[in-house]
Write a protein that holds these residues in place. Structure first.
Motif, short mmCIF file in Angstrom:
data_model
loop_
_atom_site.label_atom_id
_atom_site.label_comp_id
_atom_site.label_asym_id
_atom_site.label_seq_id
_atom_site.Cartn_x
_atom_site.Cartn_y
_atom_site.Cartn_z
N THR A 1 77.31 54.52 26.51
CA THR A 1 77.18 55.20 27.71
C THR A 1 75.84 54.46 28.28
N VAL A 2 75.81 54.05 29.37
CA VAL A 2 74.57 53.77 30.15
C VAL A 2 74.36 54.78 31.12
N ASN A 3 73.42 55.68 31.02
CA ASN A 3 73.14 56.59 32.04
C ASN A 3 72.50 56.44 33.30
N THR A 4 71.65 55.28 33.18
CA THR A 4 70.82 54.84 34.43
C THR A 4 70.94 53.51 34.58
N ILE A 5 70.93 53.11 35.84
CA ILE A 5 70.68 51.81 36.23
C ILE A 5 69.18 51.29 36.19
N GLY A 6 69.12 50.00 35.72
CA GLY A 6 67.81 49.57 35.61
C GLY A 6 67.41 48.96 36.93
N ASP A 7 66.26 48.77 36.76
CA ASP A 7 65.25 48.31 38.16
C ASP A 7 65.20 46.53 38.15
N PHE A 8 65.78 45.93 37.05
CA PHE A 8 65.64 44.52 37.07
C PHE A 8 65.86 43.71 38.23
N CYS A 9 65.04 42.71 38.43
CA CYS A 9 65.06 42.07 39.41
C CYS A 9 64.99 40.29 39.11
N ALA A 10 65.79 39.73 39.12
CA ALA A 10 65.96 38.38 38.66
C ALA A 10 64.85 37.41 39.56
N LYS A 11 64.26 36.59 39.08
CA LYS A 11 63.34 35.47 39.83
C LYS A 11 63.81 34.16 39.24
N TYR A 12 64.79 33.62 39.90
CA TYR A 12 65.09 32.23 39.34
C TYR A 12 64.22 31.05 39.03
N ARG A 13 64.33 30.68 37.94
CA ARG A 13 63.12 29.64 37.65
C ARG A 13 63.86 28.03 37.51
N SER A 14 64.27 27.14 38.31
CA SER A 14 64.67 26.07 38.28
C SER A 14 64.18 25.01 37.14
N ASP A 15 63.11 25.33 36.52
CA ASP A 15 62.59 24.37 35.62
C ASP A 15 63.25 24.51 34.11
N TRP A 16 63.92 25.59 34.06
CA TRP A 16 64.86 25.91 32.84
C TRP A 16 66.19 25.48 33.15
N VAL A 17 66.73 24.74 34.18
CA VAL A 17 68.10 24.54 34.53
C VAL A 17 68.13 23.14 35.09
N ILE A 18 69.05 22.53 34.70
CA ILE A 18 69.42 20.97 35.49
C ILE A 18 70.80 20.87 35.58
N ASP A 19 70.96 20.01 36.93
CA ASP A 19 72.38 19.92 37.04
C ASP A 19 72.86 18.63 36.74
N ALA A 20 74.12 18.19 36.98
CA ALA A 20 74.40 16.71 36.50
C ALA A 20 73.81 15.53 37.25
N ASP A 21 73.95 16.11 38.62
CA ASP A 21 73.39 14.78 39.40
C ASP A 21 71.94 14.67 39.12
N SER A 22 70.90 15.53 39.14
CA SER A 22 69.74 15.46 38.85
C SER A 22 69.52 14.91 37.58
N LEU A 23 70.21 15.20 36.63
CA LEU A 23 69.93 14.56 35.18
C LEU A 23 70.16 13.11 35.26
N CYS A 24 71.47 12.78 36.01
CA CYS A 24 71.90 11.37 35.93
C CYS A 24 70.76 10.43 36.47
N GLN A 25 69.96 11.10 37.45
CA GLN A 25 68.74 10.34 38.01
C GLN A 25 67.59 9.99 36.67
N LYS A 26 67.69 10.96 35.97
CA LYS A 26 66.42 10.95 34.92
C LYS A 26 66.77 10.29 33.59
N LEU A 27 68.22 9.49 33.38
CA LEU A 27 68.32 9.00 32.09
C LEU A 27 67.51 8.16 31.65
N ASP A 28 66.73 7.40 32.58
CA ASP A 28 65.68 6.28 32.13
C ASP A 28 64.48 6.63 32.07
N ASP A 29 64.26 7.88 32.30
CA ASP A 29 63.02 8.42 32.41
C ASP A 29 62.16 8.57 31.07
N SER A 30 60.99 7.97 30.74
CA SER A 30 60.66 8.17 29.66
C SER A 30 59.62 9.47 29.31
#
Length: 285
Positions: free
Chosen positions: A145-174
């Motif tokens: 039972t969760v009695n209270t709703i938390g006050d969590f607020c996400a703040k997305y950090r793009s450096d932790w995630v990469i998509d396919a198109d962005s990764l495809c451009q970096k395949l030869d990046d040393s």
């Protein structure tokens, strides 16, 4: 160097925290158990059957996942993450401790999701539920039972995630190194992919580090050995981008890299489920 204490905690440590009323008030325990598609087990039912006291179920396969996509358990928007995590009673000040029923399999996915959503006060229970049970600590059954709703607020950090198109451009990046967590046979295309319709092989310039090589009995190897694994494949200045079958075990590598002192880590969320299905992305065999 990042302290491993910030990312990994032991069953003994968690038990002590939960046993102290003052300390336990700031701890939110989440069960992020999940299984491969061909494993006939229900993680949520198993959570109901047995769980660490006060734990809530973190369903990243369905509830806390991006809707309207054919790819499995993709990272949701910050708004969706905020809403669902708050329902679990998580606050901005909470120390989130995540575990899974296999020891060290899907919990790192939850850890990475919190990191990507701006919450650094998150740890994974080394050894997971098996370590807790082996220590003889108490468990609970039934839905919490969760009695209270938390006050969590996400703040997305793009450096932790990469998509396919962005990764495809970096395949030869040393300056980057792609590291694949899948088993060696899948990386080398000597066996077919378990998901129908996916090409076999790996990304150009990627290196192989099967996630199981970082573990022993559901626990991470000692920090020095983890460091050796990453040092053998990359240098300290490179950004490490992790991929796997569908974005779960890649997070094991990301967590291990952080534990070993690498702080520039990223996960390719779509992983081979996306890359292997789309002919526009190059594949090496």
């Amino acid at each position: 160097m990042i302290s491993p204490v910030n990312n990994i905690v032991s069953a003994a440590w968690l038990h002590q925290q939960l046993s102290d009323a003052m300390l336990s008030a700031s701890i939110v325990v989440l069960d992020a158990s999940a299984f491969m598609p061909d494993v006939p087990r229900d993680p949520q039912q198993e959570f109901i059957n047995i769980r660490i006291p006060t734990a809530r179920f973190f369903d990243f396969n369905h509830q806390i996942a991006a809707p309207n996509t054919d790819l499995p358990h993709m990272l949701p928007s910050a708004d969706l993450f905020t809403r669902e995590v708050s329902k679990l009673g998580v606050n901005n000040t909470s120390h989130v401790v995540i575990y899974d029923s296999q020891g060290m399999f899907s919990a790192p996915r939850g850890w990475w999701m919190f990191k990507a959503m701006g919450h650094d006060n998150v740890s994974v229970l080394d050894g997971g539920l098996p370590a807790w049970l082996a220590a003889g600590y108490a468990t609970q059954t039934g839905l919490p039972t969760v009695n209270t709703i938390g006050d969590f607020c996400a703040k997305y950090r793009s450096d932790w995630v990469i998509d396919a198109d962005s990764l495809c451009q970096k395949l030869d990046d040393s300056h980057i190194q792609i590291i694949d967590a899948r088993p060696t046979a899948r990386f080398l295309a000597t066996v077919k992919e378990p998901r129908v319709g996916l090409r076999s092989g790996h990304m150009p310039n990627a290196k192989s580090l099967p996630f199981g090589e970082l573990l022993t009995d559901g626990h991470f190897l000692p920090v020095a050995k983890l460091k050796q694994k990453f040092d053998a494949l990359s240098n300290n200045d490179q950004r490490l981008i992790f991929s796997c079958g569908s974005g779960v075990t890649a997070c094991i590598l990301a967590l291990a890299a952080q534990v070993s002192g690498r702080d520039n880590v990223t996960v390719y969320d779509g992983s081979w489920t996306e890359w292997g299905a789309n002919e526009k992305y190059p594949v090496v065999k």
